[in-house]
Scaffold this motif. Structure first.
Motif, mmCIF file in Angstrom:
data_model
loop_
_atom_site.group_PDB
_atom_site.id
_atom_site.type_symbol
_atom_site.label_atom_id
_atom_site.label_comp_id
_atom_site.label_asym_id
_atom_site.label_seq_id
_atom_site.Cartn_x
_atom_site.Cartn_y
_atom_site.Cartn_z
ATOM 1 N N LYS A 224 0.385 14.054 10.507
ATOM 2 C CA LYS A 224 1.555 13.332 9.754
ATOM 3 C C LYS A 224 1.260 12.228 8.990
ATOM 4 O O LYS A 224 1.565 12.341 7.713
ATOM 5 N N LYS A 227 -0.929 13.581 5.895
ATOM 6 C CA LYS A 227 0.200 13.995 4.927
ATOM 7 C C LYS A 227 0.798 13.184 4.106
ATOM 8 O O LYS A 227 1.169 13.255 2.803
ATOM 9 N N TYR A 231 0.471 12.144 0.160
ATOM 10 C CA TYR A 231 1.505 12.349 -0.671
ATOM 11 C C TYR A 231 1.701 11.157 -1.576
ATOM 12 O O TYR A 231 2.771 11.098 -2.532
#
Length: 245
Positions: A224, A227, A231
Motif C-alpha cells: 500500500k 502504491k 502515485y
C-alpha cells in the motif's frame, strides 16, 4: 481554486498514511509464544533413525550415513595393495575394491562400512584391519527460498544451515517483504516463522533440512505504501506547473 487549496491537504494525508504504514512494532506475549511454538514444532520433526551397530542400536542422523557421490578412503592396515583412496560412491551405492570387488555402502555409517568390508576380506585374509574415512560429503540436501527475497533460488545445504543463513544466501529480503510472516514448509506441513523474532533472539533460529522450502510473503502495508508513493508524482507534478498564487 478550492480544489487547488485542498490538493496539498490530500497530498499531506497520503504522505502521512504512507509513513504510518510502517511503524516500530512490539510483539505481544501471545504473538511471541505462537512464533516460538511454530519453531518448536519444526524442531520436533525428527530425522533421526535407529541403526544397528555391533551389539545394540544407536541413534544416527541421515547426514551421518554414506550417500551417493561421497568420497571415501579405504585403508587396509599394512596391505597397501588392498587399500584405495578417493573412491567416489556410485549412484548405485557401490564402491569397487581390489580382491573383493563391488561393495554397497550407501545407507551405512562409517563404522558399518568398515565392518562390512572387513567381513568380505576375511574370506581372503586373516584378521584384516580396515578403516574408512569420508574425505568429501556429497551435497544431497537443498533448501528452496522464494517469494520476497532479492535472489530466490535453490541452495545447497552442506553441514548445518540455519533459517537466517538461508535468507542471507538469498541476499536478504526485498523492500516489500513481510518479515513477520514467513511460510516454512517441511514434510508436507506448513509453519509460520516470525523472522523479526528470530533476528532478535526471542525465538530459536531453526536448523534446515533437505527439501525444506521457505516462502517470504508480501507485506500488505508495504504494498500500500509503495502504491501511494508511486502515485504522489501524478498528483504533485501538475502543481509545479502552476503560477504562484
Amino acid at each position: 481554486m478550492r480544489v487547488l487549496k485542498t490538493l496539498p491537504l490530500i497530498v499531506g494525508a497520503l504522505i502521512i498514511t504512507a509513513c504510518t504504514a510502517q511503524q516500530n512494532y512490539t510483539p505481544s506475549a501471545a504473538e511471541t509464544a505462537y512464533a516460538a511454538s511454530s519453531v518448536e514444532a519444526l524442531n520436533n520433526t525428527s530425522t533421526n533413525s535407529k541403526m544397528h551397530s555391533g551389539g545394540g542400536y544407536q541413534m544416527v542422523t541421515r547426514s551421518e550415513l554414506i550417500a551417493p557421490q561421497d568420497t571415501l578412503d579405504i585403508n587396509v592396515f599394512k596391505v597397501s595393495d588392498l587399500s584405495a583412496k578417493g573412491l567416489k560412491v556410485e549412484p548405485s551405492g557401490m564402491i569397487s575394491l581390489p580382491l573383493i570387488g563391488s561393495v554397497k555402502v550407501t545407507g551405512l555409517t562409517i563404522i558399518q562400512a568398515e565392518q562390512k568390508i572387513t567381513q568380505r576380506l576375511k574370506k581372503f585374509m586373516q584378521d584384516p584391519k580396515v578403516s574408512v574415512t569420508r574425505t568429501d560429503k556429497a551435497i544431497t540436501k537443498r533448501v528452496t527460498v522464494e517469494g520476497e527475497v532479492k535472489t530466490p533460488g535453490v541452495f545447497p545445504i552442506k553441514g548445518n544451515l540455519s533459517f537466517l543463513q538461508a535468507i542471507a544466501m538469498a541476499q536478504g529480503l526485498s523492500t516489500l517483504a513481510d518479515s513477520r510472516n514467513v511460510l516454512f514448509y517441511r514434510d508436507g506441513g506448513q509453519h509460520r516463522i516470525n523472522l523479526d523474532l528470530v533476528r532478535t533472539g526471542k525465538i530459536p533460529d531453526p536448523t534446515l533440512r533437505g527439501d525444506d522450502r521457505i516462502v517470504v510473503l508480501k507485506d500488505p502495508a508495504k504494498v500500500k505504501e509503495k502504491k501511494i508513493m508511486d502515485y504522489l508524482p501524478v498528483i504533485t507534478g501538475p502543481l509545479s506547473l502552476l503560477p504562484a498564487l
